[in-house]
Write a protein that holds these residues in place. Structure first.
Motif, PDB file in Angstrom:
ATOM      1  N   LEU A  87     -65.617 -79.730 -49.729  1.00  0.00           N
ATOM      2  CA  LEU A  87     -65.162 -80.915 -50.540  1.00  0.00           C
ATOM      3  C   LEU A  87     -64.049 -81.683 -49.819  1.00  0.00           C
ATOM      4  N   LYS A  88     -62.948 -80.615 -49.623  1.00  0.00           N
ATOM      5  CA  LYS A  88     -61.906 -81.256 -48.895  1.00  0.00           C
ATOM      6  C   LYS A  88     -62.074 -81.952 -47.555  1.00  0.00           C
ATOM      7  N   GLY A  89     -62.989 -81.545 -46.739  1.00  0.00           N
ATOM      8  CA  GLY A  89     -63.550 -81.823 -45.597  1.00  0.00           C
ATOM      9  C   GLY A  89     -64.297 -83.230 -45.632  1.00  0.00           C
ATOM     10  N   ILE A  90     -64.824 -83.429 -46.930  1.00  0.00           N
ATOM     11  CA  ILE A  90     -65.358 -84.805 -47.339  1.00  0.00           C
ATOM     12  C   ILE A  90     -64.369 -85.949 -47.507  1.00  0.00           C
ATOM     13  N   LEU A  91     -63.447 -85.426 -48.724  1.00  0.00           N
ATOM     14  CA  LEU A  91     -62.607 -86.472 -49.294  1.00  0.00           C
ATOM     15  C   LEU A  91     -61.346 -86.813 -48.223  1.00  0.00           C
ATOM     16  N   GLU A  92     -60.716 -85.778 -47.611  1.00  0.00           N
ATOM     17  CA  GLU A  92     -59.625 -85.963 -46.813  1.00  0.00           C
ATOM     18  C   GLU A  92     -60.142 -87.193 -45.520  1.00  0.00           C
ATOM     19  N   PRO A  93     -61.015 -87.165 -45.042  1.00  0.00           N
ATOM     20  CA  PRO A  93     -61.151 -87.958 -43.980  1.00  0.00           C
ATOM     21  C   PRO A  93     -61.587 -89.463 -44.428  1.00  0.00           C
ATOM     22  N   ALA A  94     -61.899 -89.515 -45.623  1.00  0.00           N
ATOM     23  CA  ALA A  94     -62.325 -90.564 -46.643  1.00  0.00           C
ATOM     24  C   ALA A  94     -61.006 -91.410 -47.035  1.00  0.00           C
ATOM     25  N   GLY A  95     -59.681 -90.688 -47.151  1.00  0.00           N
ATOM     26  CA  GLY A  95     -58.698 -91.190 -47.404  1.00  0.00           C
ATOM     27  C   GLY A  95     -57.827 -90.554 -48.672  1.00  0.00           C
ATOM     28  N   PHE A  96     -58.212 -89.469 -49.159  1.00  0.00           N
ATOM     29  CA  PHE A  96     -57.778 -88.793 -50.127  1.00  0.00           C
ATOM     30  C   PHE A  96     -56.842 -87.698 -49.729  1.00  0.00           C
ATOM     31  N   SER A  97     -55.592 -87.463 -50.394  1.00  0.00           N
ATOM     32  CA  SER A  97     -54.769 -86.564 -49.973  1.00  0.00           C
ATOM     33  C   SER A  97     -55.024 -85.280 -51.081  1.00  0.00           C
ATOM     34  N   CYS A  98     -55.514 -84.164 -50.360  1.00  0.00           N
ATOM     35  CA  CYS A  98     -55.986 -83.012 -50.779  1.00  0.00           C
ATOM     36  C   CYS A  98     -55.162 -81.933 -50.800  1.00  0.00           C
ATOM     37  N   GLN A  99     -55.179 -81.127 -51.942  1.00  0.00           N
ATOM     38  CA  GLN A  99     -54.315 -79.980 -52.077  1.00  0.00           C
ATOM     39  C   GLN A  99     -55.106 -78.857 -52.876  1.00  0.00           C
ATOM     40  N   VAL A 100     -55.410 -77.774 -51.780  1.00  0.00           N
ATOM     41  CA  VAL A 100     -56.095 -76.777 -52.319  1.00  0.00           C
ATOM     42  C   VAL A 100     -55.317 -75.681 -52.975  1.00  0.00           C
ATOM     43  N   VAL A 101     -55.590 -75.279 -54.143  1.00  0.00           N
ATOM     44  CA  VAL A 101     -54.468 -74.471 -54.898  1.00  0.00           C
ATOM     45  C   VAL A 101     -55.456 -73.126 -55.101  1.00  0.00           C
ATOM     46  N   THR A 102     -54.620 -71.879 -54.527  1.00  0.00           N
ATOM     47  CA  THR A 102     -55.437 -70.819 -54.511  1.00  0.00           C
ATOM     48  C   THR A 102     -55.110 -70.206 -56.018  1.00  0.00           C
ATOM     49  N   LEU A 103     -56.364 -69.573 -56.311  1.00  0.00           N
ATOM     50  CA  LEU A 103     -56.227 -68.745 -57.719  1.00  0.00           C
ATOM     51  C   LEU A 103     -56.326 -67.173 -57.724  1.00  0.00           C
ATOM     52  N   GLY A 104     -57.156 -66.765 -56.454  1.00  0.00           N
ATOM     53  CA  GLY A 104     -56.876 -65.240 -56.473  1.00  0.00           C
ATOM     54  C   GLY A 104     -57.709 -65.314 -55.064  1.00  0.00           C
ATOM     55  N   GLU A 105     -58.412 -63.970 -54.990  1.00  0.00           N
ATOM     56  CA  GLU A 105     -59.344 -63.837 -53.465  1.00  0.00           C
ATOM     57  C   GLU A 105     -60.405 -64.524 -53.296  1.00  0.00           C
ATOM     58  N   ASN A 106     -60.343 -65.436 -52.464  1.00  0.00           N
ATOM     59  CA  ASN A 106     -61.476 -66.447 -52.078  1.00  0.00           C
ATOM     60  C   ASN A 106     -61.619 -67.321 -53.221  1.00  0.00           C
ATOM     61  N   ARG A 107     -60.648 -67.595 -54.252  1.00  0.00           N
ATOM     62  CA  ARG A 107     -61.079 -68.568 -55.357  1.00  0.00           C
ATOM     63  C   ARG A 107     -59.847 -69.586 -55.022  1.00  0.00           C
TER      64      ARG A 107
END
Length: 372
Positions: free
Chosen positions: A31-51
């Motif tokens: 989803l970051k790969g869709i939103l970031e090119p559209a103009g959103f500033s994206c932050q992925v926040v890790t919860l745990g392994e693969n989460r």
């Protein structure tokens, strides 16, 4: 050309995110790969392994944002066999089949497609998307975002894209889950008189819990509070007197109810021989039907449906239980294309036409927000 919510729903369904274990990180990156090119500033926040959860922001930050939220995880498939591939995204007539189609990858897809289009039309929009992991087990992903300071933007309203069949729910009940633990004394199964059977004690206390009265109060939107005994565990082997047994309580609360007070009251009713432990503590979200944004949204829905829109609240719990408090209690509306009656079911499905209808509704809500 607008993103297609059906195609995006199918792509999300194909990515397994059953909780446990969750494995939402690939979806967050997708989803970051869709939103970031559209103009959103994206932050992925890790919860745990693969989460991971995803927070995506758009706008200059000088006005309150509209928050749109949804979760990436799904419940397990269950024990019954599926008649269709639960990750295949098969379409038959107006139905799209797969785990998460209604709860809530359909709503998540519509949300993403709608905001990408809306910012093209209305570049002055102020938006924040909170796309969470681990919602299905106590809203843990949203709680972590709050605890770590990622929910620090000024928000004027929250649109929760959970399944409602495109009819609005104004807030929802709270959820208090408790584990009740009973202890005994173990002994050989052939000499039960030498032990104290914890299963018998737990069984007696379950009957007490069954008859607990949470009071006569009835909320105009959320109805009455409820209590359900959801699970039971006891004993390790047949030929021993069990020294431990437990059961769980699922209590759905009203905005006026303090969860600590409810827990204390249940403890008093069950007695000192029962140990109560917190499992989930998600308080109710109360919404004023006369709030200007709520009235505006109800008005546009009524105009679309050409009939009055019923005022109702949800009996379920969403991440809004966390976000509402984190963002200082703005108005909350739950509105999504999925069917609540399909959530968590074998052969889960959603209406394809409602995906596109929801996209039209979201775009109208976003257009009105842009005029502010």
């Amino acid at each position: 050309m607008m993103l297609d919510p059906l195609a995006l729903t199918q792509a999300l369904v194909a990515q397994k995110s059953i909780n446990p274990p969750g494995d939402e990180a690939p979806i967050a990156q997708y989803l970051k790969g869709i939103l970031e090119p559209a103009g959103f500033s994206c932050q992925v926040v890790t919860l745990g392994e693969n989460r991971a959860s995803l927070v995506a922001r758009f706008g200059a930050g000088n006005k309150p944002a509209l928050c749109l939220t949804g979760h990436m995880d799904t419940v397990p498939l269950g024990q019954a066999p599926w008649s269709r591939d639960p990750f295949g995204g098969q379409v038959e007539g107006d139905r799209l089949y797969g785990r998460g189609t209604s709860d809530m990858k359909g709503g998540l897809a519509v949300m993403v497609c709608s905001v990408v289009e809306a910012i093209k039309r209305h570049p002055q929009l102020e938006l924040v998307l909170v796309i969470t992991s681990d919602e299905e087990v106590g809203c843990q992903g949203a709680k972590l975002l709050w605890e770590q300071g990622h929910l620090d933007q000024k928000v004027g309203a929250i649109l929760v894209c959970e399944p409602t069949g495109n009819l609005p729910d104004l807030g929802h009940k709270g959820s208090l889950w408790l584990e009740a633990i009973c202890r005994g004394v173990t002994a050989h199964g052939s000499t039960p008189e030498l032990g104290v059977n914890a299963v018998y004690l737990a069984a007696q206390k379950i009957l007490v819990a069954k008859d607990l009265d949470l009071g006569p109060e009835r909320h105009e939107l959320y109805g009455r509070p409820t209590l359900n005994v959801g699970s039971f565990k006891g004993g390790l082997n047949i030929n021993s007197v069990p020294d431990k047994a437990s059961f769980t309580l699922d209590i759905r609360t009203l905005p006026s109810m303090s969860h600590q007070a409810v827990k204390d009251w249940v403890q008093q009713a069950l007695g000192p021989e029962v140990e109560l432990r917190w499992i989930i503590d998600a308080e109710a979200v109360e919404v004023d039907p006369k709030d200007p944004w709520i009235e505006e949204c109800l008005g546009l829905l009524q105009a679309r449906n050409q009939e009055p829109v019923p005022q109702r609240g949800g009996v379920y719990v969403t991440d809004a239980s966390v976000l509402w408090r984190a963002y200082d209690r703005p108005p909350v509306m739950v509105l999504g294309p999925g069917d609540f009656s399909e959530a968590h079911k074998t052969d889960e499905s959603c209406s394809v036409s409602k995906l596109y209808e929801a996209q039209e509704i979201y775009l109208e809500i976003l257009e009105r927000w842009a005029r502010r």
